[in-house]
Design an enzyme around this catalytic site. Structure first.
Site, short mmCIF file in Angstrom:
data_model
loop_
_atom_site.label_atom_id
_atom_site.label_comp_id
_atom_site.label_asym_id
_atom_site.label_seq_id
_atom_site.Cartn_x
_atom_site.Cartn_y
_atom_site.Cartn_z
N GLU A 23 0.07 7.56 5.52
CA GLU A 23 0.42 8.73 3.88
C GLU A 23 -1.24 9.97 4.11
O GLU A 23 -0.75 10.82 3.44
CB GLU A 23 0.17 7.45 2.95
CG GLU A 23 -0.45 8.40 1.40
CD GLU A 23 -0.73 7.18 0.50
OE1 GLU A 23 -0.26 7.34 -0.89
OE2 GLU A 23 -0.62 6.19 1.17
N PHE B 245 9.74 -1.49 0.99
CA PHE B 245 10.03 -1.70 1.41
C PHE B 245 11.85 -1.40 1.39
O PHE B 245 11.90 -1.11 0.19
CB PHE B 245 10.19 -3.19 1.94
CG PHE B 245 8.62 -3.75 2.31
CD1 PHE B 245 8.00 -2.91 3.75
CD2 PHE B 245 8.84 -5.10 2.74
CE1 PHE B 245 7.03 -3.55 3.82
CE2 PHE B 245 7.98 -5.73 2.82
CZ PHE B 245 7.00 -5.09 3.39
N HIS C 258 -0.92 5.22 -2.35
CA HIS C 258 -0.33 3.96 -1.47
C HIS C 258 -0.94 2.74 -1.50
O HIS C 258 -1.19 2.27 -1.75
CB HIS C 258 1.01 4.14 -1.21
CG HIS C 258 1.52 2.99 -1.25
ND1 HIS C 258 2.31 2.29 -1.88
CD2 HIS C 258 2.83 1.89 0.66
CE1 HIS C 258 3.28 1.42 -2.04
NE2 HIS C 258 3.19 0.81 0.34
N HIS D 15 -1.99 -5.90 -3.73
CA HIS D 15 -0.87 -5.03 -3.79
C HIS D 15 0.45 -5.44 -4.55
O HIS D 15 0.57 -6.42 -4.43
CB HIS D 15 -0.35 -5.21 -2.28
CG HIS D 15 1.11 -3.60 -2.86
ND1 HIS D 15 1.18 -3.39 -3.29
CD2 HIS D 15 1.74 -3.74 -1.28
CE1 HIS D 15 2.72 -2.70 -3.59
NE2 HIS D 15 2.59 -2.63 -1.61
N LYS E 194 -5.54 0.16 -4.55
CA LYS E 194 -5.73 -1.22 -4.27
C LYS E 194 -6.53 -1.93 -3.42
O LYS E 194 -6.58 -3.28 -2.97
CB LYS E 194 -4.22 -1.23 -2.89
CG LYS E 194 -2.97 -1.14 -3.86
CD LYS E 194 -1.75 -1.00 -2.57
CE LYS E 194 -0.30 -0.80 -2.95
NZ LYS E 194 -0.50 0.99 -3.85
N CYS F 55 7.89 -2.25 -3.54
CA CYS F 55 6.58 -1.86 -4.15
C CYS F 55 7.48 -0.56 -4.89
O CYS F 55 5.47 -0.15 -5.54
CB CYS F 55 5.96 -1.80 -2.62
SG CYS F 55 5.67 -3.07 -2.37
#
Length: 417
Positions: A316, A403, A305, A342, A337, A165
Site C-alpha cells: 500500500e 481478500f 488499509h 481489523h 487499525k 474487508c
C-alpha cells in the site's frame, strides 16, 4: 444529466474504542488501543487469544429482549448504529418520505456466530435435524439492511454489499452513486461485523493472518513497524447518513462534509495476498481521484488499509508513493487499525468516519505501536506515528482492500456551499 452533490448529515458507530461516535473519536485521537483478551469464548487453546471487541454492549439496553434474541450480534450492532445515525441527522419516521430513503449496508461475513452455534448444536445431537427457525434469517448478511429498513420504515433502495474487508467502503460508494443519480434523497450506509468466535479466530489463525502477540495485546497491531506479525481481529458497526445537498439544505440539516468521489478495482492477482507493487491499490486511488475531479495534491490525509501484515503494509505504501509522488511526503498517513484492530467488513465505514471527523476537527489520528522503523519503508513519509497531529484537512482519502483482491477507496472533503 447533472449529477447531484452528496453530503453527510449523520453518523453512528459501535467500535472497540467506544459505543458512540464521540467516544470512538476521542479515543482515536488519544491513541488508545482497543485490544484485550477475548471474552466471548474460551480462547486459551487458540494461537491468538486476544481481539478488539466492542465493550460493555448489552443489546437489551437498546432493543426489545425478544427482538434481540432473533438477530445475530452483527445485526444488533447495525440497528444500534442506525439509531444513532438517524438521531444525529435529525431524522425520524414522521419527517421523512420513506419511499425516498434507502439502506445500502455491508458485512464481510455476516452471522458467523449464529452459523457456528447452530451447526455445533446439531453436531452434538443424534442427527435429527433440529434447527432454530430464525437460523437462516439471523445468518444471512443482507438481513442487517432489511432490519434497518423495517426498524425505521425506509422503503427506498435496499440491498447488501459484500467484498470482504472492502465491503462497507463499496457500500458507501454505491449509496453515493444512487444519490447523485437522483434515485433517493437519503441513504443510510455502512457496515457491521461481529465474528470474534471459535470459527472466526480459528479460521484466520489457520491462514496465519493474525498476530499471535498474546503477551502484549495492546501493542500487537503495529502497522509499518518492522516487527509486525499480522492483524488483530476487531468487531464494529458504522452508519453514515448520506443525503443529496438540495434535500439537506431544504430541511436545514447540519452538514459534516461532502462526498467527493470513490473508486473500485481488483488486483486480479491472489486470493489473499496483495499485488506486491500495490497495482490494484494504485488504480483504485487514481479512480477515486478521477471520480472526484481532484488532483493528488488536494489530498491532505490518507487513512490507509494498514492492517499490520508484512506484505500488505509495504504494497500500500508503494502504491501511495506511485500515485502521489512528491506530494506523498507532504500529506499525513495513518492506520487507525493500530487502535481498532481489523473490523473486516465494518473497517471501511469506521475509517471513513475517522476521515470525516478529521475533516471536521482538523486532527489526524495516529498510527500507534510504532517501535522500530521498517527499512523497506521510506522514513521521510509522515505515518503520524504514536501521536495525533493538528493539521488543516480539506480532503481525506480512505483505502480498504479485501481478500479476493477487492479494492475500494472513498474521498471526503470539507463542505463549501
Amino acid at each position: 444529466m447533472q449529477l447531484k452533490r452528496v453530503v453527510v448529515t449523520g453518523l453512528g458507530a459501535l467500535t472497540p474504542l467506544g459505543n458512540t461516535v464521540a467516544d470512538y473519536w476521542e479515543n482515536l485521537v488519544k491513541g488508545v488501543s482497543g485490544a484485550a483478551p477475548i471474552t466471548q469464548f474460551d480462547a486459551s487453546k487458540f494461537r491468538t487469544q486476544f481481539a478488539c471487541e466492542v465493550k460493555g454492549f448489552d443489546p437489551v439496553q437498546y432493543l426489545d429482549k425478544k427482538e434481540a434474541r432473533k438477530i445475530d450480534r452483527f445485526t444488533q450492532f447495525a440497528l444500534v448504529a442506525s439509531d444513532q445515525a438517524m438521531a444525529d441527522a435529525g431524522l425520524n419516521k414522521e419527517n421523512i418520505n420513506p419511499d425516498r430513503v434507502g439502506v445500502v449496508f455491508a458485512s464481510g461475513i455476516g452471522g458467523l456466530i449464529t452459523f457456528q452455534q447452530e451447526v455445533m448444536d446439531f453436531a452434538k445431537g443424534d442427527g435429527t435435524p433440529r434447527f432454530n427457525p430464525f437460523f437462516i434469517p439471523k445468518m444471512i448478511l443482507d438481513i442487517a439492511a432489511g432490519q434497518i429498513s423495517m426498524r425505521h420504515n425506509l422503503r427506498g433502495p435496499n440491498f447488501a454489499v459484500v467484498s470482504a474487508c472492502a465491503s462497507s467502503t463499496n457500500a458507501m460508494i454505491e449509496a453515493y452513486n444512487l444519490l447523485r443519480l437522483g434515485k433517493a434523497d437519503i441513504i443510510l450506509t455502512g457496515g457491521s461485523e461481529a465474528v470474534i468466535s471459535e470459527a472466526g479466530v480459528g479460521g484466520f489463525n489457520a491462514m496465519k493472518a493474525m498476530s499471535e502477540r498474546n503477551d502484549d495485546p495492546t501493542t500487537a497491531s503495529r502497522p509499518y513497524d518492522k516487527d509486525r506479525d499480522g492483524f488483530v481481529m476487531g468487531e464494529a458497526a458504522g452508519v453514515v447518513v448520506m443525503e443529496t445537498l438540495e434535500h439537506a439544505l431544504a430541511r436545514g440539516a447540519k452538514i459534516y462534509c461532502e462526498i467527493a468521489g470513490g473508486g473500485a478495482t481488483a488486483d486480479a492477482y491472489h486470493i489473499t495476498a496483495p499485488h506486491p507493487d500495490g497495482l490494484g491499490a494504485q488504480n483504485v486511488m487514481k479512480a477515486a481521484l478521477e471520480d472526484a475531479g481532484m488532483q493528488p495534491e488536494e489530498i491532505d490525509y490518507i487513512n490507509t488499509h494498514g492492517t499490520s501484515t508484512p506484505l500488505g503494509d509495504i504494497a500500500e505504501v508503494k502504491a501511495i508513493v506511485n500515485v502521489f509522488k512528491e506530494h506523498a511526503y507532504k500529506l499525513n498517513i495513518s492506520a487507525t487499525k493500530s487502535m481498532t484492530g481489523h473490523c473486516l467488513g465494518a473497517a471501511g465505514v469506521i475509517e471513513a468516519i475517522a476521515c470525516i471527523q478529521s475533516v471536521v476537527h482538523n486532527i489526524v489520528p495516529p498510527t500507534i505501536n510504532h517501535f522500530t522503523d521498517d527499512p523497506e519503508l521510506d522514513p521521510k513519509l509522515n505515518f503520524t506515528f504514536n501521536k495525533a497531529q493538528s493539521k488543516t484537512i480539506n480532503a481525506a482519502l480512505s483505502n480498504t482492500f479485501g481478500f479476493g483482491g477487492h479494492n475500494a477507496c472513498i474521498i471526503v472533503k470539507k463542505f463549501v456551499a
